[in-house]
Write a protein that holds these residues in place. Sequence first.
Motif, PDB file in Angstrom:
ATOM      1  N   GLU A 226     -18.106  34.900  24.226  1.00 21.01           N
ATOM      2  CA  GLU A 226     -17.531  33.600  24.566  1.00 21.01           C
ATOM      3  C   GLU A 226     -16.937  33.623  25.972  1.00 21.01           C
ATOM      4  O   GLU A 226     -16.789  34.700  26.564  1.00 21.01           O
ATOM      5  CB  GLU A 226     -16.441  33.229  23.554  1.00 21.01           C
ATOM      6  CG  GLU A 226     -16.894  33.183  22.103  1.00 21.01           C
ATOM      7  CD  GLU A 226     -17.881  32.058  21.815  1.00 21.01           C
ATOM      8  OE1 GLU A 226     -17.909  31.074  22.585  1.00 21.01           O
ATOM      9  OE2 GLU A 226     -18.623  32.160  20.811  1.00 21.01           O
ATOM     10  N   SER A 231     -12.882  30.914  22.529  1.00 16.51           N
ATOM     11  CA  SER A 231     -13.244  29.529  22.211  1.00 16.51           C
ATOM     12  C   SER A 231     -12.645  29.132  20.870  1.00 16.51           C
ATOM     13  O   SER A 231     -12.410  29.987  20.017  1.00 16.51           O
ATOM     14  CB  SER A 231     -14.773  29.388  22.127  1.00 16.51           C
ATOM     15  OG  SER A 231     -15.392  29.767  23.342  1.00 16.51           O
ATOM     16  N   THR A 235     -19.632  29.473  20.212  1.00 16.69           N
ATOM     17  CA  THR A 235     -20.521  28.654  21.039  1.00 16.69           C
ATOM     18  C   THR A 235     -21.840  29.362  21.341  1.00 16.69           C
ATOM     19  O   THR A 235     -22.703  28.786  21.991  1.00 16.69           O
ATOM     20  CB  THR A 235     -19.841  28.292  22.376  1.00 16.69           C
ATOM     21  OG1 THR A 235     -19.577  29.500  23.109  1.00 16.69           O
ATOM     22  CG2 THR A 235     -18.540  27.547  22.144  1.00 16.69           C
TER      23      THR A 235
END
Length: 246
Positions: A226, A231, A235
């Motif tokens: 990340e 995050s 993601t």
Amino acid sequence: MSIVEHPDMELLELAYPYAMDAVTDHERGDIELRRTRADRVTVAEFDATVSAVRESMAELSIVDAYPAPKHVEDRLMRALDRVLQGARDDTGPQRAGGLARFSRLEWLAAAAVLVVAIGMGFGLVAYRSAERPGITAAMIDRQSDVSIRMVPVSTGGELEIHTSATLSAASIRFLRVPAPPAARAYQVWLVPLGGQARSAAVLDSVPRGPVVTTFRSVDTLAVTVEPAGGSPLPTTTTIASLNLVT
């Protein structure tokens, strides 16, 4: 007439380096032999000191850690150097096994500086869970139901994951895993069956020690890459995962 027992102060000072594993095997044997010959007052205080130091060291190591800014790391290492130089420059009598004469305050200072330097400067990372505070990797390994599993990491290396259903806790060691790319971090997640992932740790560098977290029986442990700082939710594609269902 009662006999007044006087503690062996020299042995009590040795309790600090002994508890910190800052002695050789030979020195450790000498200290343990000396303990067996000590009076009961000294033995009780020695044992209490060793227990307190080890518990404090374990407690200090359970932190949400990130690599320290360079100036903080430099200050910590200079502080540690001063403590160690004090031992080297000591011209007083030597203790059992040739140990320098360190005061209790100096050993505590050395312990504190060392733990903070390792924890902040060198990526010794462990996660304190709000659900079960105080769990350490050593506690997990002492459980009779501890399970050890190896999980390959798609970017290289592997994870060594120790779990205990009794504690509902896991420790994760990163073995031969490359550093995350620039401006990126490894993030450890706990993903419940059919639920939303929750973050367990954000690692801006590869930790040299274990990452510790609690889990629920329906959780899967996953690691992603990340942006630095982490995050709210994953993601990217998972690079390693393990079903923790017990």
